[in-house]
Enzyme design. Structure first.
Site, PDB file in Angstrom:
ATOM      1  N   LYS A   1       0.863  -1.181  -0.110  1.00  0.00           N
ATOM      2  CA  LYS A   1      -0.015  -0.109   0.026  1.00  0.00           C
ATOM      3  C   LYS A   1       0.952   1.305   0.027  1.00  0.00           C
ATOM      4  O   LYS A   1       1.539   1.344   0.981  1.00  0.00           O
ATOM      5  CB  LYS A   1      -0.866  -0.103   1.411  1.00  0.00           C
ATOM      6  CG  LYS A   1      -1.883   1.172   1.378  1.00  0.00           C
ATOM      7  CD  LYS A   1      -2.763   1.287   2.452  1.00  0.00           C
ATOM      8  CE  LYS A   1      -3.595   2.539   2.670  1.00  0.00           C
ATOM      9  NZ  LYS A   1      -4.613   2.374   3.646  1.00  0.00           N
TER      10      LYS A   1
ATOM     11  N   ARG B   1     -10.596  10.233   2.042  1.00  0.00           N
ATOM     12  CA  ARG B   1     -10.497  11.030   3.319  1.00  0.00           C
ATOM     13  C   ARG B   1     -11.929  11.996   3.634  1.00  0.00           C
ATOM     14  O   ARG B   1     -11.986  11.934   4.792  1.00  0.00           O
ATOM     15  CB  ARG B   1      -9.066  11.604   3.268  1.00  0.00           C
ATOM     16  CG  ARG B   1      -8.157  10.729   3.502  1.00  0.00           C
ATOM     17  CD  ARG B   1      -6.820  11.041   3.729  1.00  0.00           C
ATOM     18  NE  ARG B   1      -5.761  10.153   3.520  1.00  0.00           N
ATOM     19  CZ  ARG B   1      -4.325  10.073   3.251  1.00  0.00           C
ATOM     20  NH1 ARG B   1      -3.775  11.269   3.092  1.00  0.00           N
ATOM     21  NH2 ARG B   1      -4.030   9.175   3.292  1.00  0.00           N
TER      22      ARG B   1
ATOM     23  N   ARG C   1       1.177  10.102   5.759  1.00  0.00           N
ATOM     24  CA  ARG C   1       1.404   8.673   6.045  1.00  0.00           C
ATOM     25  C   ARG C   1       2.684   8.028   5.532  1.00  0.00           C
ATOM     26  O   ARG C   1       2.631   6.872   5.454  1.00  0.00           O
ATOM     27  CB  ARG C   1       0.176   7.857   5.704  1.00  0.00           C
ATOM     28  CG  ARG C   1      -1.284   8.284   6.008  1.00  0.00           C
ATOM     29  CD  ARG C   1      -2.253   7.086   5.858  1.00  0.00           C
ATOM     30  NE  ARG C   1      -3.621   7.524   6.114  1.00  0.00           N
ATOM     31  CZ  ARG C   1      -4.201   7.998   6.910  1.00  0.00           C
ATOM     32  NH1 ARG C   1      -3.563   8.263   7.963  1.00  0.00           N
ATOM     33  NH2 ARG C   1      -5.539   8.634   6.718  1.00  0.00           N
TER      34      ARG C   1
ATOM     35  N   GLU D   1       7.137  -6.586   1.428  1.00  0.00           N
ATOM     36  CA  GLU D   1       5.840  -6.485   2.038  1.00  0.00           C
ATOM     37  C   GLU D   1       4.998  -7.576   1.901  1.00  0.00           C
ATOM     38  O   GLU D   1       4.289  -8.269   2.827  1.00  0.00           O
ATOM     39  CB  GLU D   1       5.129  -5.243   1.646  1.00  0.00           C
ATOM     40  CG  GLU D   1       5.629  -3.858   2.209  1.00  0.00           C
ATOM     41  CD  GLU D   1       5.569  -3.615   3.626  1.00  0.00           C
ATOM     42  OE1 GLU D   1       4.905  -4.665   4.178  1.00  0.00           O
ATOM     43  OE2 GLU D   1       5.869  -2.849   4.287  1.00  0.00           O
TER      44      GLU D   1
ATOM     45  N   LYS E   1      -2.289  -1.497  -3.685  1.00  0.00           N
ATOM     46  CA  LYS E   1      -2.830  -0.312  -3.841  1.00  0.00           C
ATOM     47  C   LYS E   1      -2.319   0.932  -3.754  1.00  0.00           C
ATOM     48  O   LYS E   1      -1.316   0.902  -3.283  1.00  0.00           O
ATOM     49  CB  LYS E   1      -3.953  -0.335  -2.455  1.00  0.00           C
ATOM     50  CG  LYS E   1      -4.811   0.949  -2.288  1.00  0.00           C
ATOM     51  CD  LYS E   1      -5.249   0.743  -0.792  1.00  0.00           C
ATOM     52  CE  LYS E   1      -5.975   2.066  -0.595  1.00  0.00           C
ATOM     53  NZ  LYS E   1      -6.125   2.368   0.831  1.00  0.00           N
TER      54      LYS E   1
ATOM     55  N   SER F   1     -10.169   5.769  -4.671  1.00  0.00           N
ATOM     56  CA  SER F   1     -11.062   6.733  -4.720  1.00  0.00           C
ATOM     57  C   SER F   1     -10.588   7.905  -5.781  1.00  0.00           C
ATOM     58  O   SER F   1     -11.230   8.630  -6.510  1.00  0.00           O
ATOM     59  CB  SER F   1     -11.472   7.671  -3.526  1.00  0.00           C
ATOM     60  OG  SER F   1      -9.856   8.053  -2.794  1.00  0.00           O
TER      61      SER F   1
ATOM     62  N   TYR G   1     -15.142   1.594  -6.860  1.00  0.00           N
ATOM     63  CA  TYR G   1     -16.220   2.240  -6.558  1.00  0.00           C
ATOM     64  C   TYR G   1     -17.164   2.313  -7.969  1.00  0.00           C
ATOM     65  O   TYR G   1     -18.259   2.591  -7.811  1.00  0.00           O
ATOM     66  CB  TYR G   1     -16.030   3.698  -6.259  1.00  0.00           C
ATOM     67  CG  TYR G   1     -15.100   3.954  -5.030  1.00  0.00           C
ATOM     68  CD1 TYR G   1     -15.907   3.822  -3.836  1.00  0.00           C
ATOM     69  CD2 TYR G   1     -13.896   4.052  -5.076  1.00  0.00           C
ATOM     70  CE1 TYR G   1     -15.043   3.787  -2.715  1.00  0.00           C
ATOM     71  CE2 TYR G   1     -12.827   4.000  -4.010  1.00  0.00           C
ATOM     72  CZ  TYR G   1     -13.514   3.930  -2.883  1.00  0.00           C
ATOM     73  OH  TYR G   1     -12.661   3.919  -1.594  1.00  0.00           O
TER      74      TYR G   1
HETATM   75  C1  PBG Z   1      -7.177   3.451   5.594  1.00  0.00           C
HETATM   76  C2  PBG Z   1      -7.563   3.259   4.095  1.00  0.00           C
HETATM   77  C3  PBG Z   1      -7.205   4.396   3.021  1.00  0.00           C
HETATM   78  C4  PBG Z   1      -8.101   3.738   1.848  1.00  0.00           C
HETATM   79  C5  PBG Z   1      -8.540   2.604   2.309  1.00  0.00           C
HETATM   80  N1  PBG Z   1      -8.330   2.303   3.689  1.00  0.00           N
HETATM   81  C6  PBG Z   1      -6.931   5.709   3.326  1.00  0.00           C
HETATM   82  C7  PBG Z   1      -5.586   6.146   3.633  1.00  0.00           C
HETATM   83  O1  PBG Z   1      -4.788   5.053   3.472  1.00  0.00           O
HETATM   84  O2  PBG Z   1      -5.209   7.101   3.871  1.00  0.00           O
HETATM   85  C8  PBG Z   1      -8.065   4.527   0.549  1.00  0.00           C
HETATM   86  C9  PBG Z   1      -9.315   4.235  -0.150  1.00  0.00           C
HETATM   87  C10 PBG Z   1      -9.452   4.947  -1.394  1.00  0.00           C
HETATM   88  O3  PBG Z   1      -8.797   6.050  -1.561  1.00  0.00           O
HETATM   89  O4  PBG Z   1     -10.417   4.597  -2.012  1.00  0.00           O
HETATM   90  N2  PBG Z   1      -7.741   2.727   6.369  1.00  0.00           N
END
Ligand code: PBG
Length: 339
Positions: A209, A219, A232, A248, A263, A289, A328
């Site tokens: 990730k 967010r 992050r 990982e 991701k 997203s 989505y």
């Molecule tokens: C963390 C999480 C995130 C997403 C899925 N799980 C946000 C992040 O790591 O900041 C993002 C998913 C997306 O952008 O569609 N709980």
């Protein structure tokens, strides 16, 4: 491997040795030779459920996606099951956030209640998964409890993830999906689940990730702002790195992940392809997203054909090697594939 011989010459006329266009001539021929088939069975719909609202709330940066009430979530998931979508993944937005994110493991926390609703609504017709993280539940927006420097404390966070896993499994999830990128999270969760007799609960590890700018709309969807303008990058991967993704994934599989995830998706197709070759567990990719929002925004302006681009994107993710796609677009694409 390409075995054509370039150009053939016959009686002074040259023509291409291999006529690749022959098999592209009709839709039927193209269907027959298609190497990649995107199907409804590949899709998982990410869904948001918010505590303390009476009506579903639209999310401005994710047109067509809403924060659900418990009731509207039930209805949506029943419809997705009828469309043949095999899985959903839930994200909760609690009414109350605190420093530890304690609503995440509350027996009556919003996701736990929603999971019970869905088990009741659809039984085993559809796999119910839950994102397992703290960022939606902490008042500072990080994925773990903070150390004195303001960074998530890895090992203290693992104890909390273990509690969330058990709460989600008690509620009846099929799959927990840890997304916090703490080291050792899969093992901590597996141990906790087994100890609580949830040996059948599976783990989908967000293994590779990246610290991506494409999570922006998400967010908004979960009302998360990282305290002090933070980010992050201290725990999610650096987009410049590739080999690290394989480390990982190896770790997570060794710790007991039943499935792994890469991701975001489109900017990391190289990683998806490599992971597909490196491991034999099912591989998921999250079309996130920002990826969705870009397509929607450009389509709204009439600059691209949104549904066509969506299909092209998801097909590319599948072609790269993903077995499962979180998107989505799940509902829209399932409706299109139904014809
Ligand atoms: C963390 C999480 C995130 C997403 C899925 N799980 C946000 C992040 O790591 O900041 C993002 C998913 C997306 O952008 O569609 N709980």
């Amino acid at each position: 491997m390409y075995s054509g011989r370039g150009v053939r010459r016959l009686e002074g006329v040259s023509f291409p040795a291999r006529r690749l266009r022959r098999l592209r001539r009709t839709p039927a021929l193209r269907r027959l030779v298609a190497e990649t088939r995107l199907g409804i069975d590949d899709l998982v719909a990410p869904l948001f459920v918010r505590e303390g609202i009476d009506e579903p709330q639209p999310i401005a940066s994710l047109p067509g996606v809403v924060q659900h009430t418990r009731e509207s979530l039930r209805k949506e998931v029943a419809e997705l099951a009828d469309l043949g979508i095999p899985g959903v993944i839930l994200f909760g937005i609690p009414a109350r956030k605190d420093a530890a994110g304690s609503e995440a493991w509350n027996r009556d926390g919003i996701v736990q209640l929603a999971v019970r609703d869905l088990r009741d609504e659809v039984g085993d017709r559809l796999a119910v998964m839950a994102d397992l993280c703290l960022d939606e539940y902490t008042d500072h927006g990080h994925c773990g409890v903070l150390d004195p420097r303001g960074e998530p404390d890895n090992d203290a966070t693992l104890d909390l993830y273990a509690r969330i896993a058990v709460a989600q499994a008690d509620a009846g999830v099929d799959v927990v999906a840890p997304s916090g990128m703490m080291d050792g999270q899969v093992e901590a969760i597996r141990d906790a689940l087994d100890e609580a007799d949830h040996t059948d609960t599976a783990i989908l590890a967000y293994a590779a990730k990246y610290a991506s700018a494409l999570y922006g709309p998400f967010r908004d969807a979960v009302d998360v702002t990282i305290a002090g303008g933070g980010d992050r990058r201290g725990y999610q991967q650096d987009p410049r790195n590739f080999r690290e993704a394989l480390l990982e994934v190896d770790e997570d599989v060794a710790e007991g992940a039943d499935m792994v995830m890469v991701k975001p998706a489109l900017a990391y197709l190289d990683v998806i392809a490599a992971v597909r070759h490196a491991v034999d567990v099912p591989l998921a990719a999250y079309h996130v997203s920002g990826e969705y929002a870009m397509v929607k925004a450009a389509a709204e302006r009439g600059w691209i054909d949104g549904p066509a681009v969506a299909l092209e994107h998801l097909t590319a993710v599948k072609r790269a090697g993903a077995d499962i796609i979180l998107t989505y677009f799940a509902r829209e694409v399932a409706e299109t594939l139904h014809g």
